[in-house]
Motif scaffolding. Sequence first.
Motif, PDB file in Angstrom:
ATOM      1  N   GLN A 228      82.232  59.336  16.037  1.00 50.33           N
ATOM      2  CA  GLN A 228      83.346  58.484  16.225  1.00 50.33           C
ATOM      3  C   GLN A 228      84.600  59.292  16.952  1.00 50.33           C
ATOM      4  O   GLN A 228      85.638  58.624  17.186  1.00 50.33           O
ATOM      5  CB  GLN A 228      84.073  58.254  14.843  1.00 50.33           C
ATOM      6  N   ALA A 229      84.147  60.482  17.572  1.00 52.81           N
ATOM      7  CA  ALA A 229      85.266  61.194  18.176  1.00 52.81           C
ATOM      8  C   ALA A 229      85.461  60.680  19.717  1.00 52.81           C
ATOM      9  O   ALA A 229      84.518  60.148  20.050  1.00 52.81           O
ATOM     10  CB  ALA A 229      84.678  62.582  18.426  1.00 52.81           C
ATOM     11  N   GLU A 230      86.510  60.654  20.280  1.00 56.08           N
ATOM     12  CA  GLU A 230      86.868  60.036  21.426  1.00 56.08           C
ATOM     13  C   GLU A 230      86.699  61.069  22.532  1.00 56.08           C
ATOM     14  O   GLU A 230      86.664  62.446  22.341  1.00 56.08           O
ATOM     15  CB  GLU A 230      88.115  59.615  21.820  1.00 56.08           C
ATOM     16  N   HIS A 231      86.706  60.631  23.724  1.00 52.81           N
ATOM     17  CA  HIS A 231      86.685  61.732  25.085  1.00 52.81           C
ATOM     18  C   HIS A 231      85.563  62.608  25.084  1.00 52.81           C
ATOM     19  O   HIS A 231      85.396  63.594  25.496  1.00 52.81           O
ATOM     20  CB  HIS A 231      88.010  62.513  25.009  1.00 52.81           C
ATOM     21  N   GLU A 232      84.455  62.165  24.493  1.00 54.87           N
ATOM     22  CA  GLU A 232      83.193  63.014  24.711  1.00 54.87           C
ATOM     23  C   GLU A 232      82.034  62.026  24.345  1.00 54.87           C
ATOM     24  O   GLU A 232      82.152  60.884  23.671  1.00 54.87           O
ATOM     25  CB  GLU A 232      83.106  64.319  23.817  1.00 54.87           C
TER      26      GLU A 232
ATOM     27  N   SER B  33      73.396  61.711  26.637  1.00 57.85           N
ATOM     28  CA  SER B  33      73.904  63.249  26.298  1.00 57.85           C
ATOM     29  C   SER B  33      74.930  63.309  25.115  1.00 57.85           C
ATOM     30  O   SER B  33      75.942  63.461  25.112  1.00 57.85           O
ATOM     31  CB  SER B  33      74.995  63.308  27.523  1.00 57.85           C
ATOM     32  N   GLY B  34      74.321  62.952  23.756  1.00 51.71           N
ATOM     33  CA  GLY B  34      74.780  62.653  22.836  1.00 51.71           C
ATOM     34  C   GLY B  34      75.400  64.344  22.093  1.00 51.71           C
ATOM     35  O   GLY B  34      74.657  64.933  21.574  1.00 51.71           O
ATOM     36  N   ASN B  35      76.648  64.369  22.143  1.00 49.21           N
ATOM     37  CA  ASN B  35      77.171  65.818  21.772  1.00 49.21           C
ATOM     38  C   ASN B  35      76.827  65.955  20.251  1.00 49.21           C
ATOM     39  O   ASN B  35      76.542  66.997  19.742  1.00 49.21           O
ATOM     40  CB  ASN B  35      78.918  65.821  21.842  1.00 49.21           C
ATOM     41  N   ASN B  36      77.014  64.804  19.442  1.00 44.82           N
ATOM     42  CA  ASN B  36      76.929  64.781  18.033  1.00 44.82           C
ATOM     43  C   ASN B  36      75.583  65.220  17.559  1.00 44.82           C
ATOM     44  O   ASN B  36      75.036  65.702  16.703  1.00 44.82           O
ATOM     45  CB  ASN B  36      77.359  63.676  17.265  1.00 44.82           C
ATOM     46  N   ILE B  37      74.518  64.866  18.368  1.00 45.23           N
ATOM     47  CA  ILE B  37      73.142  64.920  18.095  1.00 45.23           C
ATOM     48  C   ILE B  37      72.662  66.508  18.420  1.00 45.23           C
ATOM     49  O   ILE B  37      72.032  66.913  17.594  1.00 45.23           O
ATOM     50  CB  ILE B  37      72.224  63.916  19.096  1.00 45.23           C
ATOM     51  N   ALA B  38      73.318  66.919  19.544  1.00 43.85           N
ATOM     52  CA  ALA B  38      73.112  68.197  19.743  1.00 43.85           C
ATOM     53  C   ALA B  38      73.523  69.393  18.578  1.00 43.85           C
ATOM     54  O   ALA B  38      72.845  70.243  18.217  1.00 43.85           O
ATOM     55  CB  ALA B  38      73.920  68.766  21.114  1.00 43.85           C
ATOM     56  N   ARG B  39      74.921  68.794  17.969  1.00 41.57           N
ATOM     57  CA  ARG B  39      75.207  69.754  16.825  1.00 41.57           C
ATOM     58  C   ARG B  39      74.160  69.630  15.639  1.00 41.57           C
ATOM     59  O   ARG B  39      74.081  70.551  14.883  1.00 41.57           O
ATOM     60  CB  ARG B  39      76.588  69.355  16.448  1.00 41.57           C
TER      61      ARG B  39
ATOM     62  N   GLY C 187      91.899  64.429  43.642  1.00 46.54           N
ATOM     63  CA  GLY C 187      92.715  63.116  43.135  1.00 46.54           C
ATOM     64  C   GLY C 187      92.325  63.087  41.368  1.00 46.54           C
ATOM     65  O   GLY C 187      91.695  63.874  40.785  1.00 46.54           O
ATOM     66  N   PRO C 188      92.536  61.785  40.906  1.00 44.86           N
ATOM     67  CA  PRO C 188      92.382  61.479  39.594  1.00 44.86           C
ATOM     68  C   PRO C 188      90.922  61.680  39.084  1.00 44.86           C
ATOM     69  O   PRO C 188      89.821  61.312  39.989  1.00 44.86           O
ATOM     70  CB  PRO C 188      92.705  60.195  39.272  1.00 44.86           C
ATOM     71  N   ASP C 189      90.820  62.524  37.789  1.00 45.89           N
ATOM     72  CA  ASP C 189      89.238  62.716  37.615  1.00 45.89           C
ATOM     73  C   ASP C 189      89.275  62.715  35.879  1.00 45.89           C
ATOM     74  O   ASP C 189      89.238  63.727  35.532  1.00 45.89           O
ATOM     75  CB  ASP C 189      88.982  64.086  38.162  1.00 45.89           C
ATOM     76  N   PRO C 190      89.375  61.697  35.546  1.00 47.14           N
ATOM     77  CA  PRO C 190      89.505  61.602  33.891  1.00 47.14           C
ATOM     78  C   PRO C 190      88.200  62.047  33.350  1.00 47.14           C
ATOM     79  O   PRO C 190      87.015  61.452  33.297  1.00 47.14           O
ATOM     80  CB  PRO C 190      89.608  60.142  33.542  1.00 47.14           C
ATOM     81  N   ASN C 191      88.177  63.209  32.766  1.00 51.26           N
ATOM     82  CA  ASN C 191      87.024  63.973  31.816  1.00 51.26           C
ATOM     83  C   ASN C 191      85.807  64.336  32.905  1.00 51.26           C
ATOM     84  O   ASN C 191      84.732  64.291  32.369  1.00 51.26           O
ATOM     85  CB  ASN C 191      86.577  63.088  30.821  1.00 51.26           C
ATOM     86  N   GLY C 192      86.352  64.346  34.384  1.00 48.60           N
ATOM     87  CA  GLY C 192      85.217  64.590  35.110  1.00 48.60           C
ATOM     88  C   GLY C 192      84.437  63.438  35.594  1.00 48.60           C
ATOM     89  O   GLY C 192      83.421  63.887  36.279  1.00 48.60           O
TER      90      GLY C 192
END
Length: 509
Positions: free
Chosen positions: A214-218, A243-249, A385-390
């Motif tokens: 449920q975390a945002e920005h990842e 690329s699930g970060n929560n699955i990696a953890r 220029g703009p680069d939201p979260n890469g």
Amino acid sequence: MVGQAPHEPEQNRPQQEPASGERDSRPAPPPQPDQAGAANEENASAAARGEIPGNGDATTTGAPPEVDEPGQVPLSHPDRLAQVADTTSPPAPQGRTLPRWLKIVTPVSLLLGLVFLIAQVVRPLPSPALKTEAGLSPYALAGHFEIPWPKEGQAAIQMEGVGSLGTFGKPKPVPTASVAKVMAAYVLLKEHPLKEDEPGPMIEVDAKAVQDGQAEHESRIEGLKVGAKFSQQDMMKMLMIPSGNNIARLLARWDTGTDSETAFVRKMNDAAKQLGMKDTTYTDPSGLDAKTVSTAVDQLKLAEAVMKFDAFRAIVALPNATIDGLPEPINNNNDRLLLAGLSIRGIKTGSHTAAGGALMWAAYKTIDDKTPLILGTMMDQHVDGPDPNGANSLILVQDNSKKVIEAVRNALTSAVVVKKGQVVGHHDNGLGGRTPLVATEDLKAIGLPGQRLALRIVDGGKAVPHTAKAGTEVGTLTIGGGPDATKVPVALQKDLTEPSFVSKLTRLG
């Protein structure tokens, strides 16, 4: 006659002293035998007592020491004692020393020479070696080609069976972003191997994985439920495709049986050391932490190692996947390249503000009868220029990588480097003997125009013989690098015989 002295024999009369200033020129009468014997006995007795033999004791009578000849210095008492007691034999004449010395030295020298000769002949022969012909290596492919590298950042490319095709930029450690998940997958597959179509063990979703979803920005996998179970294969798809970060953890906790990812991160760093990734540090299993850093060259080592797993290659080549238990299909963040028609088959994207855009990719190109795997990494790509979260930097790294992949695939070429029957080296017996070696087949090389490729003859792990018939295969000629390097057998051009007697006898080593 009365008053007349009785007549004495002449020899008993005392000799008359010569007048002053006159010398008695008469010779002294020789001692009588009895007198000489008595004198010798008396002298020997005196010598035994430590006394000087002669007419009385010079010390007490004041008589001068005897002088052998006029003008000779008188001998002192100790000198005369030493002369009397000295029984040393006189030195041997010089003429007798050399023959005697030769009689002793000559047999010894002959014996040592015989021992040396036998040792030279019977001692083990030196190990023979296979050596490449001088001037044959390296081989340069005809033409010239320059890789269209990006303007900044760093990159590296290599091809299976050839080795490095080139590198770009300064190899300084930079954030990896989600490319770190490739190492997480590598550690998991090493400890929990999977076949290509094998689902593997079931893994249960815990509350922390649901909360992290449920975390945002990842990057994350949403819609998970506590207690739900997925196969290891499906979990690997959720890890690598979207690329699930929560699955990696979650996988890090499952692998170590702990409530944290610390122990698993330690395994990631240990694996990096084993692969020779000297400029790599992992601080988390997902790569979200900007302190997880590496270089393009290091990540290329990881790409080569992880692509050996069949299950991994099958997963990262998928543009999308449908998994039972998830509300909707998952899409690959690298689908722009997977569907570009360049035979790109993975591997992993990464992006966030610190890392910009990063990409590890794999592609193929069929040349002649071979289809080698081409691997590449590109990191530290940042847009102006703009680069939201890469997000925009992710597009940039994909575009820059696509230019490189397309150019390299189009430029790859092949050439016959060595023809069948050509002398490519020699067998060195270690004592100066050289027997030519020839290729038994044509040797072709694949690479970029202008690329210089190393050729070398190896024994293939077999013992190099001391003797063999002409035509016997004794090794292989390889071009390029790695276990998949192109190779052809090499054989003896003529009979191989043992070193001669003279060679054995005169060797120094």
